[in-house]
Design a protein around this motif. Sequence first.
Motif, PDB file in Angstrom:
ATOM      1  N   UNK A  25       0.813  -1.228   0.000  1.00 43.57           N
ATOM      2  CA  UNK A  25       0.000   0.000   0.000  1.00 43.57           C
ATOM      3  C   UNK A  25       0.841   1.269   0.000  1.00 43.57           C
ATOM      4  N   UNK A  26       0.231   2.333  -0.506  1.00 40.37           N
ATOM      5  CA  UNK A  26       0.833   3.660  -0.378  1.00 40.37           C
ATOM      6  C   UNK A  26       0.474   4.298   0.960  1.00 40.37           C
ATOM      7  N   UNK A  27      -0.702   3.951   1.478  1.00 44.94           N
ATOM      8  CA  UNK A  27      -1.170   4.524   2.733  1.00 44.94           C
ATOM      9  C   UNK A  27      -1.947   3.466   3.507  1.00 44.94           C
ATOM     10  N   UNK A  54       2.856   5.246   3.926  1.00 42.39           N
ATOM     11  CA  UNK A  54       2.518   6.226   4.949  1.00 42.39           C
ATOM     12  C   UNK A  54       1.499   5.596   5.899  1.00 42.39           C
ATOM     13  N   UNK A  55       1.832   5.541   7.185  1.00 44.35           N
ATOM     14  CA  UNK A  55       0.965   4.893   8.170  1.00 44.35           C
ATOM     15  C   UNK A  55       0.431   5.943   9.143  1.00 44.35           C
ATOM     16  N   UNK A  56      -0.864   6.090   9.163  1.00 48.09           N
ATOM     17  CA  UNK A  56      -1.527   7.021  10.064  1.00 48.09           C
ATOM     18  C   UNK A  56      -2.493   6.245  10.955  1.00 48.09           C
ATOM     19  N   UNK A  57      -2.835   6.822  12.091  1.00 47.54           N
ATOM     20  CA  UNK A  57      -3.794   6.139  12.938  1.00 47.54           C
ATOM     21  C   UNK A  57      -4.159   6.948  14.164  1.00 47.54           C
ATOM     22  N   UNK A 164       1.721   8.807  13.213  1.00 51.22           N
ATOM     23  CA  UNK A 164       2.238   9.026  11.868  1.00 51.22           C
ATOM     24  C   UNK A 164       3.576   8.319  11.746  1.00 51.22           C
ATOM     25  N   UNK A 165       3.582   7.260  10.939  1.00 47.13           N
ATOM     26  CA  UNK A 165       4.809   6.513  10.626  1.00 47.13           C
ATOM     27  C   UNK A 165       5.588   6.102  11.877  1.00 47.13           C
ATOM     28  N   UNK A 166       4.865   5.510  12.809  1.00 46.34           N
ATOM     29  CA  UNK A 166       5.485   4.955  14.009  1.00 46.34           C
ATOM     30  C   UNK A 166       5.603   5.917  15.166  1.00 46.34           C
ATOM     31  N   UNK A 167       5.388   7.221  14.937  1.00 47.46           N
ATOM     32  CA  UNK A 167       5.506   8.218  15.999  1.00 47.46           C
ATOM     33  C   UNK A 167       4.139   8.483  16.625  1.00 47.46           C
ATOM     34  N   UNK A 174      -2.909  14.697  12.353  1.00 47.56           N
ATOM     35  CA  UNK A 174      -2.276  14.152  11.150  1.00 47.56           C
ATOM     36  C   UNK A 174      -3.338  13.975  10.067  1.00 47.56           C
ATOM     37  N   UNK A 175      -2.900  13.923   8.823  1.00 51.18           N
ATOM     38  CA  UNK A 175      -3.847  13.790   7.719  1.00 51.18           C
ATOM     39  C   UNK A 175      -3.141  13.263   6.492  1.00 51.18           C
ATOM     40  N   UNK A 176      -3.928  12.676   5.580  1.00 54.46           N
ATOM     41  CA  UNK A 176      -3.392  12.316   4.274  1.00 54.46           C
ATOM     42  C   UNK A 176      -4.315  12.859   3.194  1.00 54.46           C
TER      43      UNK A 176
END
Length: 381
Positions: A25-27, A54-57, A164-167, A174-176
């Motif tokens: 995936x891209x996101x 890109x990993x968001x959550x 966001x990306x492990x942080x 955060x947003x995409x």
Amino acid sequence: MKSIAVTAPRAGLKEALLKVSSIKPQVAIVFATPGLWKDEKAMEEACATLQGCQVLGCSTAGEILGPRARTDSISALGMRFDTAQVKVAEAALNAPEESFYAGQMLGKGLNGPKLRGVFVLSPGLRVNGSALAKGLAGAFDKGVVVSGCMAGDGTSFANTFTLLNGRISQSRVVAFGVYGDHVTVKHGSRCGWKSFGPLRRVTRAAGNVLFELDGKPALALYREYLGDKAAELPASGLLYPLSVMKGDSRQDSGIVRTLVNVNPHEGSLVLAGEVAQGAQVRLMHVDTDTLIEGAGLAGRDAGIWGAAGETATLMVSCLGRKLALGSDVDEEVEAVHKAIGGSSACAGIYGYGAFSPTGAQHAPELQNQSMAVTHIVEAGG
């Protein structure tokens, strides 16, 4: 376009993200139970399995996967586009007063040619959701669908987290964004709660803090309405939100405000978003049938009919709806899943609020106690 949605128990984040990695995936978006966010190293290691993604959550008050609502688990959604591009942005949000500026900063980070949709993940506490939405509203063109969620912390209202990306952070939004000629992003949002009781005038308010109704301390008046349930505040307040009226009419404006905390020393209510001084409000109560019906209508509004190939769906519902529906909570998720078409990769959150496009300008607005559905399709995927 390729999409995948997976679930796992609290201890299975790495395994869940490994499954998501199968589509490269891209996101990826991760909605996870509050207990997972204490181990930042484990989160960072798990996110590292998605290289080039890109990993968001954010933390939750419940999770959604497919046609089911879940608790104390992980839901993750991954998307890979054929031609579309993905970009992420973040902004500091250390206090409610910074909310508008944080929305502006996200807009500066994401606005650009061929932007089709933005999905925002915000802290659920120590934020003015209305001001954040206003900051976002001025940053994008009319055609851009801006939606998203406010993180949750179960019924504890102590700490919420974004990723966001492990942080991990308690003070960053955060947003995409998704960009491309062939991407369609569509949205639907419905409430389903019913107003009752007399109209009350907001005679003193500041931001998202409500001090007085009809010249009386707001908390004292609210406690009178709740009776025995007042002892369970702020959690019991989730079942009795406020409906904001249109002007001086008795008609609902469609804007609902949920209580997220109380201040006994000030006699005030802390709401998830703003209520303007001078506005009229009414209390609301639940009707489970209309909640479920509303969820289905939100799914129908977000439907992109005739779309070929795989699609992705993000559902955002509120903790108050989850508590009100009780053992029937799956029915609202099933209603959305069925309306979307049943084949879309679906994941989502029960949180403290949703960001939804509203009005003629489709500007993002904070919505409480609503089911909000964002549907993403890439033609030819």
